[in-house]
Design an enzyme around this catalytic site. Sequence first.
Site, PDB file in Angstrom:
ATOM      1  N   SER A  48      53.394  73.381  18.319  1.00  0.00           N
ATOM      2  CA  SER A  48      53.949  74.900  18.596  1.00  0.00           C
ATOM      3  C   SER A  48      52.950  75.845  17.987  1.00  0.00           C
ATOM      4  O   SER A  48      53.081  77.007  17.968  1.00  0.00           O
ATOM      5  CB  SER A  48      55.239  74.958  17.787  1.00  0.00           C
ATOM      6  N   LYS A  84      55.077  78.019  10.840  1.00  0.00           N
ATOM      7  CA  LYS A  84      54.872  79.379  12.005  1.00  0.00           C
ATOM      8  C   LYS A  84      53.960  80.467  11.220  1.00  0.00           C
ATOM      9  O   LYS A  84      53.751  80.424  10.090  1.00  0.00           O
ATOM     10  CB  LYS A  84      56.260  79.684  12.227  1.00  0.00           C
TER      11      LYS A  84
END
Length: 205
Positions: A48, A84
Amino acid sequence: MAAAEATPAAPRSAMLRTRTALLMAAPVLAALAIRAFALEPFEVASESMLPTLEAGDRLFVNKLALPERGDVVVFEHASARFVKRIVALPGERVAVRGGRVFVNGFAADEWPTGTLRLDDAGRPLAGLREQIGVVEHARLADRGAPRADFEALVPEAHYFVLGDNRDHSSDSRHFGAIARGEIIGIVTTLLGRGPRFERTGADAE
């Protein structure tokens, strides 16, 4: 007299052994203290954050630094750990339209690099550069992926996070902004390959 003078040797020997044991234990205790209070290791489990982080990358997070826009952070949410990038701060209005980030109505600068890569599933991903605050970084876009526009107000003491592989990332668009208390630390060091984080502008110095 000779026998009497020899008796302190045993206590001195015990003191030397204790001192040696403490010297040997000091590095271990220091490493445990650093991990508990300053740095903690983490291993990336997904794609991701491509191309900034690869699955299997091992890194350290700084648990003492304050999170800022553009930082890559490790956090714990719903009993799982994620990594993230922070794109919006507490109290800001954030939107994602066509994969592009807007904060308080202003679009983040981005431009194509002309590069293309295939992920582990064989999907072609186009390379871009993006400017988030003072941080310029690489990100990927899947032109064939379905996209839904998103908009939200970031609550106080919360941060809005996205993956750099934006079309294949579970992030704040899915589980909401993350609380400050959920952030474990800011990614500072990649083990083995060196950091792939870049800062620009006055704050980069």
